[in-house]
Write an enzyme that holds these catalytic residues in place. Structure first.
Site, PDB file in Angstrom:
ATOM      1  CB  ILE A 167      38.096  52.944  62.889  1.00 39.95           C
ATOM      2  CG1 ILE A 167      37.126  53.934  63.550  1.00 39.95           C
ATOM      3  CG2 ILE A 167      38.561  53.417  61.523  1.00 39.95           C
ATOM      4  CD1 ILE A 167      35.742  54.015  62.916  1.00 39.95           C
ATOM      5  CG  ASN A 244      24.372  53.629  49.574  1.00 43.92           C
ATOM      6  OD1 ASN A 244      23.731  53.285  50.561  1.00 43.92           O
ATOM      7  ND2 ASN A 244      24.141  54.743  48.905  1.00 43.92           N
ATOM      8  CD  GLU A 367      29.640  49.171  56.340  1.00 38.04           C
ATOM      9  OE1 GLU A 367      28.901  50.136  56.065  1.00 38.04           O
ATOM     10  OE2 GLU A 367      30.876  49.233  56.333  1.00 38.04           O
TER      11      GLU A 367
HETATM   12  P1  TGC Z   1      18.600  61.037  56.572  1.00 43.18           P
HETATM   13  O1  TGC Z   1      17.912  62.299  56.938  1.00 43.18           O
HETATM   14  O2  TGC Z   1      17.806  59.883  56.084  1.00 43.18           O
HETATM   15  O3  TGC Z   1      19.722  61.355  55.495  1.00 43.18           O
HETATM   16  C1  TGC Z   1      20.694  62.356  55.676  1.00 43.18           C
HETATM   17  C2  TGC Z   1      21.287  62.602  54.329  1.00 43.18           C
HETATM   18  O4  TGC Z   1      21.917  61.406  53.857  1.00 43.18           O
HETATM   19  C3  TGC Z   1      21.272  60.950  52.673  1.00 43.18           C
HETATM   20  N1  TGC Z   1      21.203  59.496  52.747  1.00 43.18           N
HETATM   21  C4  TGC Z   1      21.843  58.711  51.895  1.00 43.18           C
HETATM   22  N2  TGC Z   1      22.603  58.991  50.835  1.00 43.18           N
HETATM   23  C5  TGC Z   1      23.121  57.968  50.164  1.00 43.18           C
HETATM   24  N3  TGC Z   1      22.919  56.689  50.521  1.00 43.18           N
HETATM   25  C6  TGC Z   1      22.177  56.364  51.596  1.00 43.18           C
HETATM   26  N4  TGC Z   1      22.023  55.085  51.950  1.00 43.18           N
HETATM   27  C7  TGC Z   1      21.597  57.392  52.340  1.00 43.18           C
HETATM   28  N5  TGC Z   1      20.831  57.443  53.450  1.00 43.18           N
HETATM   29  C8  TGC Z   1      20.599  58.735  53.685  1.00 43.18           C
HETATM   30  C9  TGC Z   1      19.906  61.616  52.675  1.00 43.18           C
HETATM   31  O5  TGC Z   1      19.401  61.715  51.362  1.00 43.18           O
HETATM   32  C10 TGC Z   1      20.234  62.942  53.263  1.00 43.18           C
HETATM   33  O6  TGC Z   1      20.875  63.711  52.282  1.00 43.18           O
HETATM   34  P2  TGC Z   1      20.692  65.310  52.250  1.00 43.18           P
HETATM   35  O7  TGC Z   1      21.514  65.750  51.081  1.00 43.18           O
HETATM   36  O8  TGC Z   1      19.230  65.535  52.072  1.00 43.18           O
HETATM   37  O9  TGC Z   1      21.186  65.831  53.554  1.00 43.18           O
HETATM   38  O10 TGC Z   1      19.471  60.607  57.773  1.00 43.18           O
HETATM   39  P3  TGC Z   1      19.069  60.104  59.153  1.00 43.18           P
HETATM   40  O11 TGC Z   1      19.930  60.812  60.129  1.00 43.18           O
HETATM   41  O12 TGC Z   1      17.576  60.147  59.326  1.00 43.18           O
HETATM   42  O13 TGC Z   1      19.586  58.592  59.076  1.00 43.18           O
HETATM   43  C11 TGC Z   1      18.871  57.594  58.643  1.00 43.18           C
HETATM   44  C12 TGC Z   1      19.637  56.264  58.880  1.00 43.18           C
HETATM   45  C13 TGC Z   1      19.332  55.698  60.247  1.00 43.18           C
HETATM   46  C14 TGC Z   1      19.114  55.338  57.801  1.00 43.18           C
HETATM   47  C15 TGC Z   1      21.159  56.422  58.758  1.00 43.18           C
HETATM   48  O14 TGC Z   1      21.640  57.182  59.801  1.00 43.18           O
HETATM   49  C16 TGC Z   1      21.879  55.118  58.734  1.00 43.18           C
HETATM   50  O15 TGC Z   1      22.026  54.472  57.699  1.00 43.18           O
HETATM   51  N6  TGC Z   1      22.394  54.654  59.914  1.00 43.18           N
HETATM   52  C17 TGC Z   1      23.260  53.491  59.980  1.00 43.18           C
HETATM   53  C18 TGC Z   1      24.657  53.948  59.808  1.00 43.18           C
HETATM   54  C19 TGC Z   1      25.617  52.786  59.718  1.00 43.18           C
HETATM   55  O16 TGC Z   1      25.489  51.923  58.869  1.00 43.18           O
HETATM   56  N7  TGC Z   1      26.626  52.827  60.591  1.00 43.18           N
HETATM   57  C20 TGC Z   1      27.604  51.795  60.656  1.00 43.18           C
HETATM   58  C21 TGC Z   1      28.781  52.174  59.806  1.00 43.18           C
HETATM   59  S1  TGC Z   1      29.952  50.928  59.859  1.00 43.18           S
HETATM   60  C22 TGC Z   1      31.313  51.777  60.227  1.00 43.18           C
HETATM   61  O17 TGC Z   1      31.351  52.955  60.321  1.00 43.18           O
HETATM   62  C23 TGC Z   1      32.512  51.016  60.382  1.00 43.18           C
HETATM   63  S2  TGC Z   1      33.341  51.126  58.931  1.00 43.18           S
HETATM   64  C24 TGC Z   1      33.753  49.521  58.723  1.00 43.18           C
HETATM   65  C25 TGC Z   1      35.045  49.276  59.408  1.00 43.18           C
HETATM   66  O18 TGC Z   1      35.836  50.189  59.564  1.00 43.18           O
HETATM   67  O19 TGC Z   1      35.303  48.087  59.740  1.00 43.18           O
END
Ligand code: TGC
Length: 388
Positions: A167, A244, A367
């Site tokens: 974080i 995003n 991300e």
């Molecule tokens: P999925 O079923 O696809 O979606 C769940 C809900 O989320 C919505 N959704 C989005 N909404 C907006 N923008 C996006 N890019 C979205 N992607 C998905 C989707 O429409 C749905 O909404 P609802 O209303 O129908 O419930 O979710 P999934 O569990 O199948 O996940 C798919 C996946 C793998 C793409 C997602 O989990 C993902 O992007 N994973 C990567 C996460 C990531 O980037 N993690 C790293 C974060 S970096 C961090 O936390 C550190 S912060 C930086 C710092 O502090 O230095």
């Protein structure tokens, strides 16, 4: 500030408005005057130069794409150009702007109540208050749906328990945007970091992003009032909506790191003589420089295209995945080639290349990893969900 050599060759500036150029030049000057003079030592010392935070606030870089509450209200391309210029100095400082502006401030701006916005956003825009975004957990960051952190109702308030990892800024933050599972799905909470039970510990063993802070966060019986919940974020679309924004900044920022490496490689190719001539006169070196340059220009043009789509309000998550995947992957290749062209000097801190290369490995991972973005695109292309 003079244009970097590579930007003078290919006139992307001609595609920018006067206002966008002004933001870019302001950020370039800031990076050169305030970050570059000390960044190698700060990286070596694992030192986050906190005094720059208020200066960045005064420059209007924090939450700069947001409107009102002391934010600059700048366009998406202007924001991207600022990310590019800051990351040309160091990924850690673009990461700071991303965590503060794209993640923490965006979460409050998009999903917060009027009172929450008024309480936090002006101070965060000014750099007087720092925010962090607590989503990722120790078990991994790719699948936030599997988070273990919970928030349970306790009278009118909530009690949050769990742990988060990687974080950014958490140990110096004033407020944490904490995502937790509740009986109504994933919700976001604004947790002042002075709250009893909130502990943030910097991760000390990083060989990348050493001039910025990433932490382990423990949440042990953290009690917050009912109005700490972000009212308009329901489910994972809440945090993903903020990712995003941050991913969009990375599309631009990684090209800044690439530009810095390309500049260093060209400088060395034209100044180092081997076999009686500058190495830049060798066809193999010219071929490498040409390929690096082509990928840099393609990356900036892609970022600009995505920026224009964002300004039109039509940018989709899949399009952002194209940009994040391409920019970071190509920036890493460019940095690697630059390292080779510099020879042994390429591994020293006399040149920025190894630092960028190390930093970009973090940027590749956070991300959304390369693989996550490949699978997002695979799902968009086939309609088949590899995550299910
Ligand atoms: P999925 O079923 O696809 O979606 C769940 C809900 O989320 C919505 N959704 C989005 N909404 C907006 N923008 C996006 N890019 C979205 N992607 C998905 C989707 O429409 C749905 O909404 P609802 O209303 O129908 O419930 O979710 P999934 O569990 O199948 O996940 C798919 C996946 C793998 C793409 C997602 O989990 C993902 O992007 N994973 C990567 C996460 C990531 O980037 N993690 C790293 C974060 S970096 C961090 O936390 C550190 S912060 C930086 C710092 O502090 O230095």
């Amino acid at each position: 500030a003079a244009a970097p050599l590579v930007d003078a060759v290919f006139d992307i500036d001609a595609l920018l408005s006067a206002e966008e150029r002004a933001w870019q030049l302001k950020a370039r000057a800031f990076a050169r005057e305030r970050i570059l003079p000390t960044i190698e030592q700060d990286f070596e010392d694992k030192y986050f130069r906190r005094e720059l935070v208020a200066e960045m606030g005064a420059a209007g870089f924090l939450g700069m794409h947001l409107t009102g509450y002391g934010c600059s209200g700048a366009g998406a391309v202007s924001y991207g150009l600022v990310c590019l210029e800051l990351e040309a100095a160091d990924s850690g400082w673009r990461t700071f702007v991303s965590v503060q502006g794209s993640l923490a401030m965006s979460a409050i701006y998009k999903y917060g109540s009027k009172e929450q916005k008024q309480r936090w956003l002006p101070g965060m825009a000014a750099g007087e208050l720092i925010g962090c975004f607590a989503l990722t957990e120790p078990s991994g960051g790719s699948d936030p749906a599997g988070m273990l952190t919970t928030a349970q109702r306790d009278g009118d308030g909530w009690v949050i328990d769990g742990s988060k990892r990687w974080i950014g800024l958490a140990s110096i933050a004033d407020v944490a945007v904490v995502w937790a599972k509740t009986d109504e799905g994933v919700r976001g909470f604004l947790v002042p970091t002075e709250t009893v039970g909130f502990t943030a510990t910097p991760i000390d063993t990083k060989l990348s992003m050493r001039a910025s802070i990433q932490c382990d966060v423990l949440l042990e019986g953290v009690r917050v009032p009912g109005d700490a919940m972000l009212p308009d974020a329901r489910g994972l679309s809440g945090p993903f909506g903020c990712l995003n924004e941050a991913r969009f900044g990375i599309v631009w920022g990684a090209m800044g790191a690439a530009r810095s490496c390309l500049d260093a490689a060209i400088g060395r190719a034209t100044s180092r003589t081997v076999f009686g001539k500058p190495i830049g006169a060798m066809q193999l070196i010219q071929a490498k420089l040409a390929d690096m340059f082509v990928e840099y220009e393609k990356g900036v043009l892609l970022a600009l295209h995505l920026g224009r789509l964002k300004e039109r309000g039509t940018l989709t998550p899949a399009q952002i995945s194209v940009g994040k995947l391409n920019s970071v992957r190509e920036a890493i290749k460019i940095a690697g080639e630059a390292r080779g062209i510099l020879g042994g000097d390429g591994i020293t801190s006399e040149f920025p290349v190894m630092r960028h290369l190390a930093n970009l490995e973090s940027v590749r991972t956070y991300e959304g990893t390369d693989e996550i973005h490949q699978l997002v695109l695979g799902r968009a292309l086939t309609g088949l969900n590899a995550f299910a």
